[in-house]
Design a protein around this motif. Sequence first.
Motif, PDB file in Angstrom:
ATOM      1  N   GLU A 611      17.537 -10.625 -28.376  1.00 29.34           N
ATOM      2  CA  GLU A 611      18.967 -10.824 -28.603  1.00 29.34           C
ATOM      3  C   GLU A 611      19.298 -12.298 -28.784  1.00 29.34           C
ATOM      4  OE1 GLU A 611      23.291  -9.980 -26.444  1.00 29.34           O
ATOM      5  OE2 GLU A 611      21.432  -9.291 -25.490  1.00 29.34           O
ATOM      6  N   GLY A 612      18.723 -13.161 -27.940  1.00 31.03           N
ATOM      7  CA  GLY A 612      18.957 -14.598 -28.069  1.00 31.03           C
ATOM      8  C   GLY A 612      18.337 -15.179 -29.324  1.00 31.03           C
ATOM      9  N   ILE A 613      17.154 -14.670 -29.693  1.00 34.76           N
ATOM     10  CA  ILE A 613      16.507 -15.138 -30.921  1.00 34.76           C
ATOM     11  C   ILE A 613      17.384 -14.830 -32.125  1.00 34.76           C
ATOM     12  CG2 ILE A 613      14.539 -14.720 -32.445  1.00 34.76           C
ATOM     13  CD1 ILE A 613      12.828 -14.356 -29.913  1.00 34.76           C
ATOM     14  N   ARG A 614      17.932 -13.639 -32.170  1.00 35.97           N
ATOM     15  CA  ARG A 614      18.800 -13.260 -33.284  1.00 35.97           C
ATOM     16  C   ARG A 614      20.037 -14.160 -33.333  1.00 35.97           C
ATOM     17  NH1 ARG A 614      20.188  -7.204 -33.225  1.00 35.97           N
ATOM     18  NH2 ARG A 614      21.012  -7.819 -31.192  1.00 35.97           N
ATOM     19  N   ALA A 615      20.560 -14.533 -32.183  1.00 35.69           N
ATOM     20  CA  ALA A 615      21.790 -15.340 -32.138  1.00 35.69           C
ATOM     21  C   ALA A 615      21.547 -16.814 -32.420  1.00 35.69           C
ATOM     22  CB  ALA A 615      22.457 -15.189 -30.776  1.00 35.69           C
ATOM     23  N   GLY A 616      20.341 -17.312 -32.134  1.00 33.45           N
ATOM     24  CA  GLY A 616      20.153 -18.756 -32.198  1.00 33.45           C
ATOM     25  C   GLY A 616      19.057 -19.271 -33.092  1.00 33.45           C
ATOM     26  N   LEU A 617      18.105 -18.438 -33.478  1.00 36.25           N
ATOM     27  CA  LEU A 617      17.012 -18.915 -34.329  1.00 36.25           C
ATOM     28  C   LEU A 617      17.376 -18.658 -35.782  1.00 36.25           C
ATOM     29  CD1 LEU A 617      14.263 -20.160 -34.676  1.00 36.25           C
ATOM     30  CD2 LEU A 617      13.227 -17.923 -34.286  1.00 36.25           C
ATOM     31  N   ALA A 618      17.796 -19.716 -36.475  1.00 38.57           N
ATOM     32  CA  ALA A 618      18.276 -19.574 -37.849  1.00 38.57           C
ATOM     33  C   ALA A 618      17.225 -19.934 -38.879  1.00 38.57           C
ATOM     34  CB  ALA A 618      19.504 -20.466 -38.058  1.00 38.57           C
ATOM     35  N   THR A 619      16.201 -20.681 -38.469  1.00 39.41           N
ATOM     36  CA  THR A 619      15.275 -21.254 -39.439  1.00 39.41           C
ATOM     37  C   THR A 619      13.844 -21.186 -38.946  1.00 39.41           C
ATOM     38  OG1 THR A 619      16.969 -22.786 -40.256  1.00 39.41           O
ATOM     39  CG2 THR A 619      14.676 -23.368 -40.694  1.00 39.41           C
ATOM     40  N   VAL A 620      12.962 -20.751 -39.810  1.00 37.43           N
ATOM     41  CA  VAL A 620      11.528 -20.862 -39.579  1.00 37.43           C
ATOM     42  C   VAL A 620      10.982 -21.805 -40.644  1.00 37.43           C
ATOM     43  CG1 VAL A 620       9.298 -19.692 -39.596  1.00 37.43           C
ATOM     44  CG2 VAL A 620      11.271 -18.604 -38.508  1.00 37.43           C
ATOM     45  N   THR A 621      10.323 -22.865 -40.203  1.00 35.12           N
ATOM     46  CA  THR A 621       9.732 -23.835 -41.123  1.00 35.12           C
ATOM     47  C   THR A 621       8.233 -23.585 -41.220  1.00 35.12           C
ATOM     48  OG1 THR A 621      11.408 -25.500 -40.643  1.00 35.12           O
ATOM     49  CG2 THR A 621       9.314 -26.288 -41.525  1.00 35.12           C
ATOM     50  N   PRO A 622       7.743 -23.170 -42.364  1.00 35.07           N
ATOM     51  CA  PRO A 622       6.303 -22.936 -42.492  1.00 35.07           C
ATOM     52  C   PRO A 622       5.508 -24.229 -42.326  1.00 35.07           C
ATOM     53  CG  PRO A 622       7.511 -21.831 -44.250  1.00 35.07           C
ATOM     54  CD  PRO A 622       8.476 -22.763 -43.580  1.00 35.07           C
ATOM     55  N   LEU A 623       4.473 -24.172 -41.511  1.00 31.07           N
ATOM     56  CA  LEU A 623       3.571 -25.299 -41.299  1.00 31.07           C
ATOM     57  C   LEU A 623       2.249 -25.042 -42.011  1.00 31.07           C
ATOM     58  CD1 LEU A 623       4.102 -25.856 -37.458  1.00 31.07           C
ATOM     59  CD2 LEU A 623       5.330 -26.948 -39.345  1.00 31.07           C
ATOM     60  N   ARG A 624       1.489 -26.102 -42.193  1.00 30.42           N
ATOM     61  CA  ARG A 624       0.158 -25.939 -42.768  1.00 30.42           C
ATOM     62  C   ARG A 624      -0.752 -25.271 -41.736  1.00 30.42           C
ATOM     63  NH1 ARG A 624      -0.868 -31.975 -45.316  1.00 30.42           N
ATOM     64  NH2 ARG A 624       0.990 -32.022 -46.680  1.00 30.42           N
ATOM     65  N   PRO A 625      -1.691 -24.472 -42.195  1.00 27.68           N
ATOM     66  CA  PRO A 625      -2.601 -23.820 -41.241  1.00 27.68           C
ATOM     67  C   PRO A 625      -3.387 -24.842 -40.435  1.00 27.68           C
ATOM     68  CG  PRO A 625      -2.751 -22.812 -43.419  1.00 27.68           C
ATOM     69  CD  PRO A 625      -1.922 -24.056 -43.586  1.00 27.68           C
ATOM     70  N   ALA A 655       5.071 -12.639 -33.495  1.00 28.06           N
ATOM     71  CA  ALA A 655       6.139 -12.291 -32.552  1.00 28.06           C
ATOM     72  C   ALA A 655       6.043 -13.143 -31.298  1.00 28.06           C
ATOM     73  CB  ALA A 655       6.049 -10.805 -32.198  1.00 28.06           C
ATOM     74  N   LEU A 656       4.824 -13.311 -30.781  1.00 30.60           N
ATOM     75  CA  LEU A 656       4.634 -14.109 -29.572  1.00 30.60           C
ATOM     76  C   LEU A 656       4.985 -15.577 -29.820  1.00 30.60           C
ATOM     77  CD1 LEU A 656       3.719 -14.330 -26.656  1.00 30.60           C
ATOM     78  CD2 LEU A 656       1.358 -14.500 -27.471  1.00 30.60           C
ATOM     79  N   LEU A 657       4.576 -16.109 -30.980  1.00 28.01           N
ATOM     80  CA  LEU A 657       4.880 -17.512 -31.289  1.00 28.01           C
ATOM     81  C   LEU A 657       6.380 -17.737 -31.444  1.00 28.01           C
ATOM     82  CD1 LEU A 657       2.046 -18.366 -33.855  1.00 28.01           C
ATOM     83  CD2 LEU A 657       2.150 -18.977 -31.432  1.00 28.01           C
ATOM     84  N   LEU A 658       7.074 -16.793 -32.066  1.00 24.47           N
ATOM     85  CA  LEU A 658       8.533 -16.926 -32.208  1.00 24.47           C
ATOM     86  C   LEU A 658       9.206 -16.979 -30.843  1.00 24.47           C
ATOM     87  CD1 LEU A 658       9.146 -14.393 -35.125  1.00 24.47           C
ATOM     88  CD2 LEU A 658       9.584 -16.852 -35.224  1.00 24.47           C
ATOM     89  N   ALA A 659       8.812 -16.068 -29.950  1.00 21.39           N
ATOM     90  CA  ALA A 659       9.416 -16.041 -28.615  1.00 21.39           C
ATOM     91  C   ALA A 659       9.072 -17.301 -27.837  1.00 21.39           C
ATOM     92  CB  ALA A 659       8.949 -14.799 -27.861  1.00 21.39           C
ATOM     93  N   HIS A 660       7.794 -17.708 -27.890  1.00 21.13           N
ATOM     94  CA  HIS A 660       7.330 -18.893 -27.168  1.00 21.13           C
ATOM     95  C   HIS A 660       8.085 -20.144 -27.615  1.00 21.13           C
ATOM     96  CE1 HIS A 660       4.634 -22.365 -26.580  1.00 21.13           C
ATOM     97  NE2 HIS A 660       4.167 -21.726 -25.517  1.00 21.13           N
ATOM     98  N   GLU A 661       8.177 -20.366 -28.935  1.00 21.21           N
ATOM     99  CA  GLU A 661       8.801 -21.597 -29.423  1.00 21.21           C
ATOM    100  C   GLU A 661      10.316 -21.589 -29.226  1.00 21.21           C
ATOM    101  OE1 GLU A 661       7.205 -24.132 -29.991  1.00 21.21           O
ATOM    102  OE2 GLU A 661       5.195 -23.284 -30.229  1.00 21.21           O
ATOM    103  N   PHE A 662      10.944 -20.408 -29.316  1.00 22.08           N
ATOM    104  CA  PHE A 662      12.386 -20.396 -29.104  1.00 22.08           C
ATOM    105  C   PHE A 662      12.731 -20.676 -27.644  1.00 22.08           C
ATOM    106  CE2 PHE A 662      16.705 -18.498 -28.894  1.00 22.08           C
ATOM    107  CZ  PHE A 662      17.300 -19.364 -29.802  1.00 22.08           C
ATOM    108  N   GLN A 663      11.809 -20.427 -26.729  1.00 23.17           N
ATOM    109  CA  GLN A 663      12.009 -20.849 -25.342  1.00 23.17           C
ATOM    110  C   GLN A 663      12.155 -22.365 -25.278  1.00 23.17           C
ATOM    111  OE1 GLN A 663      12.943 -17.956 -23.931  1.00 23.17           O
ATOM    112  NE2 GLN A 663      11.814 -18.509 -22.081  1.00 23.17           N
ATOM    113  N   HIS A 664      11.295 -23.087 -26.002  1.00 23.46           N
ATOM    114  CA  HIS A 664      11.403 -24.546 -26.038  1.00 23.46           C
ATOM    115  C   HIS A 664      12.741 -24.979 -26.630  1.00 23.46           C
ATOM    116  CE1 HIS A 664       7.373 -25.269 -24.671  1.00 23.46           C
ATOM    117  NE2 HIS A 664       6.796 -24.693 -25.715  1.00 23.46           N
TER     118      HIS A 664
END
Length: 806
Positions: A611-625, A655-664
């Motif tokens: 729920e918080g991710i949907r409300a606050g995570l607006a952007t994913v920036t692709p990084l180099r591998p 999914a895990l990386l999205l949750a982990h980084e949005f905690q930061h």
Amino acid sequence: MTTRIPVPLTQFVVKMHSRCDLACDHCYVYEHADSSWRSRPKVIGEGILAKAAERIGEHAVAHRLSAVRVVLHGGEPLLAGPDRLRRAAEALRAALPADCGLDLRIHTNGVLLSRAFCELFAELGVKVGISLDGDKVANDRHRRFADGRSSHPQVLRAVGLLNEPEFRHLFAGLLCTIDIENDPVAVYRALAELRPPAVDFLLPHATWEDPPKRLPGEATRTPYADWLLAVHRLWETDARPFAVRTFESVHRTVRGLSSLTESLGLEPSDLAVLETDGTFEQADSLKTAYDGAPVTGMNVFAHSLDDLARHPGIAARQSGLAGLSGTCRACPVVRACGGGLYAHRYRADNGFDNPSVYCGDLMTLINGIAESGGSSSTPAPVPVQGGRPLLSTALAPAQLDELARGYGGAETVAALGKAQLSLTRAMLAAAWDASGQGRAAAWGLLSELDGVAPGAVDAVLAHPYARAWAARRIAGDLTVGLGPLAALAAAAAVRAGRGDSVPVPVRGGWLHLPTLGRVAVADGEAVVTGRPGGFEVRAADGSVTTVLDQPLRRIRLAGGWTVALEDLDPLRDSHDHPVAERLSEAELLGWTGALREAWELLGRDLPAYAEGIRAGLATVTPLRPGPAGRDVSSAARQAYGAVGIARPATAPTLALLLAHEFQHVKLGAVLDLYDLYDRADDRLYFAPWRPDPRPLEGLLQGTYAHLAVTEYWGTRTAAYDGLAGEAAERARAQFALWRRYTAEAVERLGESGALTGLGVRFAQGMGESVTPWLDVPLPAAAERAAERARAERTAGAERVERMVEA
């Protein structure tokens, strides 16, 4: 009498002893106009302490306070003895509700401070502030015993105790009262040598009836400002080795942020004083005005803190700009100065309806500090919609508790986003102000649009990388130029569609419009004009473009979440890893599918986080591998609402990386609003999952992120209940490992002694979240696998620790 309480009281000075073992001739308690100390008991009574704790506790409950600060004071509070001090601390902690933190401090002259006192304060969590006016010559000018003996050796011994490793976390800082006869350089150097975490430089208390000292034949009309500016130059040259509230408050208030001290800025006062006889008084500094000036006529037995908060004298210190004299309200630096300390405005014929007796000094100080940082004394107009504050700590205590447990629903995360938008505005204003460009086209247009098309401005300034430019400029990186601010104004003009035009410098053949995309344009200066439903870009070579060559691409996901894949913004390189270039169509399809699957998994496995991710995570920036087999992800502190990720091989990992980084991302936003730890703490701490020691914020950030990691593996383990196979065994082993790691990290945070009262409460919330996971039964094989991994990591950390110590 009004029944409303504009501002609850959150700071309390409790007088433990009304006498002192020194005879400082500049003391406002004994040497100024008020003489009430003569009739008060020497030591505060047990019943008064108990009732005071009860009053503070009930006030905290009634107003849902997240934390209170209590300073044990005097006279000299150590004269009250260790038993009385212990009972005061224990009574206060017992009276406060479990969800209210206690920041407990003692302010002492240091003469009686001993190892036994320090051990007591370490046990009770009491931070210690020491009064010291500089080197021996400076300190002996005022701080002597009654028989004339110097107190300097005893104070140095006290500071030495606090600098011992076992007590360093108790050291709150030094308080230095200015005397313009003292050499500012010598005073600064003497204090800096003691490695204090903070120093408060205080103007000596004075009024229009009893003006401050002036030196015979002095060539300046602002000697106190000159003295402080000399110290400020040294402090800046030394890279700010310790906190100085006065300097930091000026730096903050000239940019529209809040002050850190009641002597500057327009923030309402929330302070009350309890005397040894149980009477409530206003701020102690009022004792310098006239006899009885702090009196309220209230006492701890007959009156609640709500009663005290309604007292006209306290209300007068909570009325902001409206409570200042006409001279102050018309002053260009009033929002930074705030009229100065309330007591310093007193004149017998009209009370406190005057500027500070230090008015000239304050103006010179504020202008001098602003100019030294490249700012003018009157900041450039800031986009502020409807007069709203630049930075709002708009979190209710329940929302902060929700975040402390690792979560954060839509409303809570929206409040974080609102505060971050305010901070972005303030930082943009500061960066532009420092540029010296005044009302240049880009800034003028942003300011204008904020009044007529605020939604367009908000949409652009909420872009995660809008603040990245300001952060770099404020940090002294001028290589980014002023173009990004012009691009923000242009994007706002396009969104507003009113026909506004703004010139934007173009380099490298691309004109980037934040939140929209980019246009291929000849280098030089292009003019962007917003049209209804579109835009026009007129390049330096005369060519005109009306379409985006590369639009920003957004992915719409189930449940109403839309996320931008930001592969265009030049400032997206704010992450710790290299960013990917413009995604190909095949890469875009890969990201789209991965995000859709990952979002479905988040809703299933981490619904309280989704729920918080949907409300606050607006952007994913692709990084180099990253290197083969290594997942790469990042959250940039100055890019709220964005995470950087190199697309991993599987959707569950994404999914895990999205949750982990949005905690930061969430915790960074919380730390912008609240001090959860002592920022002067320079120790390094080992996290259970890392072999290298980290600053305390690193441990805090990692612990918070791993709350989500623990819950992710916990829910995955539950899904595999009763099933065999490699995936099930891996989930159980990961769950066993991360629940233990995270619980240990929470414990280390609590043991650090560096958390503020609010930080302690926050850590307790994290503990409440992870503790239930420890009770989930797991197969012995999973526990053994976790123990092996933990033992290997611990051995590595111990090796590093021995190397560090060596």
